[in-house]
Design an enzyme around this catalytic site. Structure first.
Site, PDB file in Angstrom:
ATOM      1  N   LYS A  92       0.884  -1.168   0.000  1.00 58.76           N
ATOM      2  CA  LYS A  92       0.000   0.000   0.000  1.00 58.76           C
ATOM      3  C   LYS A  92       0.917   1.212   0.000  1.00 58.76           C
ATOM      4  CE  LYS A  92      -3.251   2.652   2.698  1.00 58.76           C
ATOM      5  NZ  LYS A  92      -3.846   2.890   4.020  1.00 58.76           N
ATOM      6  N   GLY A 153      -8.262   9.378   8.640  1.00 67.39           N
ATOM      7  CA  GLY A 153      -8.675   9.552  10.030  1.00 67.39           C
ATOM      8  C   GLY A 153      -9.725  10.622  10.258  1.00 67.39           C
ATOM      9  N   ALA A 180      -9.425   5.476   3.099  1.00 64.01           N
ATOM     10  CA  ALA A 180      -9.274   6.615   4.001  1.00 64.01           C
ATOM     11  C   ALA A 180     -10.486   7.538   4.042  1.00 64.01           C
ATOM     12  CB  ALA A 180      -8.047   7.452   3.658  1.00 64.01           C
ATOM     13  N   GLY A 181     -10.752   8.028   5.239  1.00 60.84           N
ATOM     14  CA  GLY A 181     -11.745   9.082   5.432  1.00 60.84           C
ATOM     15  C   GLY A 181     -13.147   8.606   5.744  1.00 60.84           C
ATOM     16  N   ASN A 202      -9.853   2.024   8.936  1.00 60.79           N
ATOM     17  CA  ASN A 202      -9.213   1.676  10.193  1.00 60.79           C
ATOM     18  C   ASN A 202      -9.855   2.439  11.350  1.00 60.79           C
ATOM     19  OD1 ASN A 202      -5.733   1.096  11.116  1.00 60.79           O
ATOM     20  ND2 ASN A 202      -7.490   1.156  12.426  1.00 60.79           N
ATOM     21  N   THR A 203      -9.690   3.774  11.332  1.00 63.11           N
ATOM     22  CA  THR A 203     -10.093   4.582  12.485  1.00 63.11           C
ATOM     23  C   THR A 203     -11.581   4.440  12.819  1.00 63.11           C
ATOM     24  OG1 THR A 203      -8.416   6.152  11.737  1.00 63.11           O
ATOM     25  CG2 THR A 203      -9.896   6.893  13.477  1.00 63.11           C
TER      26      THR A 203
END
Lengths: 252, 65
Positions: A92, A153, A180-181, A202-203
């Site tokens: 990645k 994040g 992401a996001g 993830n977050t």
């Protein structure tokens, strides 16, 4: 959908960072059904072996990242180290251009993607929704694109729907992962409804009050969004159209 | 010889990267290495001579997003 020749059992890729505990991370992975786990390399401080054992037990594909790299050179060195450590050609590729937005540096990204593709890496580039950059990354040898939804994040969801829709339409056969996001399952469902092939997050899961429950919610949203895409949704209209038949209505 | 390992200064006697890892207690550890920003594969550690002032990175698997 194949990612560099690998068929994945789930359209969710999940990060391994920021969970309250390793047990909660394992639980979140199980409930998410994620088929890919992102991992990183950091300075040896004595905790690496323990993490390695936990991650291997997850039984999913590993996707090492180059998180935190701000130049092509750093990212290329990190990728080479990751290949030896994780025994995979997958990488990645993140080349960060700005420390507040963590926005990809398109020039460094392309530079690193060219070098790594030539060395046999299977590059998953973390990129913007820019179509010109996307074409250049494909020309460099990338066979997957990972456009951002919003800054890493941030949990803002799909920040530029028009741009993402244009990107999807421009390269209909290229596997694309929204990376992401994402903050909510509805964001994931929307990405799938728009025709993206998978999501990486993830977050939103790790930092939820109940990560395992949120993992389950995201899994269902991904499934629902994908089903909706396959079911060919209706087109929106500006004016109302009655759904109940008008013919046969009583004259009262 | 004085080198930097993961940002910390170290005085070591070892002439090669492989020996340095042993001296630092990482003989058995599952780590990957870079010297002065360049990857040094496992197979090349024994032949990689260190010089005064070298910057060594010793990395291990860690959580990531």
């Amino acid at each position: 959908m194949l990612f560099y020749g690998t068929e994945l059992s789930s359209r969710m890729m999940l990060g391994t960072a920021q969970y309250p505990s390793p047990a909660i991370m394992e639980d979140a992975f199980r409930r998410s059904g994620a088929s890919v786990a992102t991992v990183s390399l950091r300075r040896e401080g004595g905790r690496g072996q323990g993490f390695w054992d936990i991650v291997r037990k997850l039984g999913v594909h590993l996707l090492p990242n180059t998180a935190g790299c701000h130049s092509a050179r750093e990212a290329v060195t990190t990728a080479r180290m990751a290949r030896e450590m994780f025994e995979t050609n997958w990488i990645k590729l993140e080349v960060i251009g700005h420390s507040d937005t963590l926005q990809p540096d398109p020039f460094g990204l392309l530079d690193a993607a060219e070098t790594l593709s030539a060395e046999g890496f299977e590059v998953f580039p973390y990129t913007t929704e820019d179509q010109v950059l996307a074409q250049r990354l494909l020309d460099a040898g990338c066979k997957v694109l990972m456009p951002w939804g919003a800054p890493i994040g941030s949990g803002l969801g799909l920040n530029n729907r028009h741009g993402l829709r244009m990107l999807r339409a421009a390269f209909p056969d290229v596997p694309m992962v929204i990376d992401a996001g994402l903050g909510l399952p509805s964001h994931a469902a929307e990405a799938m409804e728009m025709g993206f092939d998978a999501i990486l997050l993830n977050t939103a899961i790790a930092q939820a009050g109940d990560p395992a429950l949120m993992a389950c919610a995201f899994a269902r949203a991904v499934e629902a969004g994908r089903m909706a895409r396959d079911a060919d949704p209706m087109s929106p209209r500006d004016m109302a159209v009655p759904s109940t038949p008008v013919i046969g209505k009583a004259w009262l | 010889m004085r080198i930097e390992v993961n940002g910390e200064p170290h005085d070591i006697a070892a002439p090669t990267l492989l020996d340095a890892l042993r001296e630092l207690g990482w003989a058995e550890a599952r780590v990957v290495t870079a010297v002065n920003g360049d990857f040094v594969p496992l197979s090349a550690r024994a032949a990689h001579d260190l010089r005064d002032g070298d910057r060594i990175e010793v990395l291990t698997p860690m959580q990531g997003g």
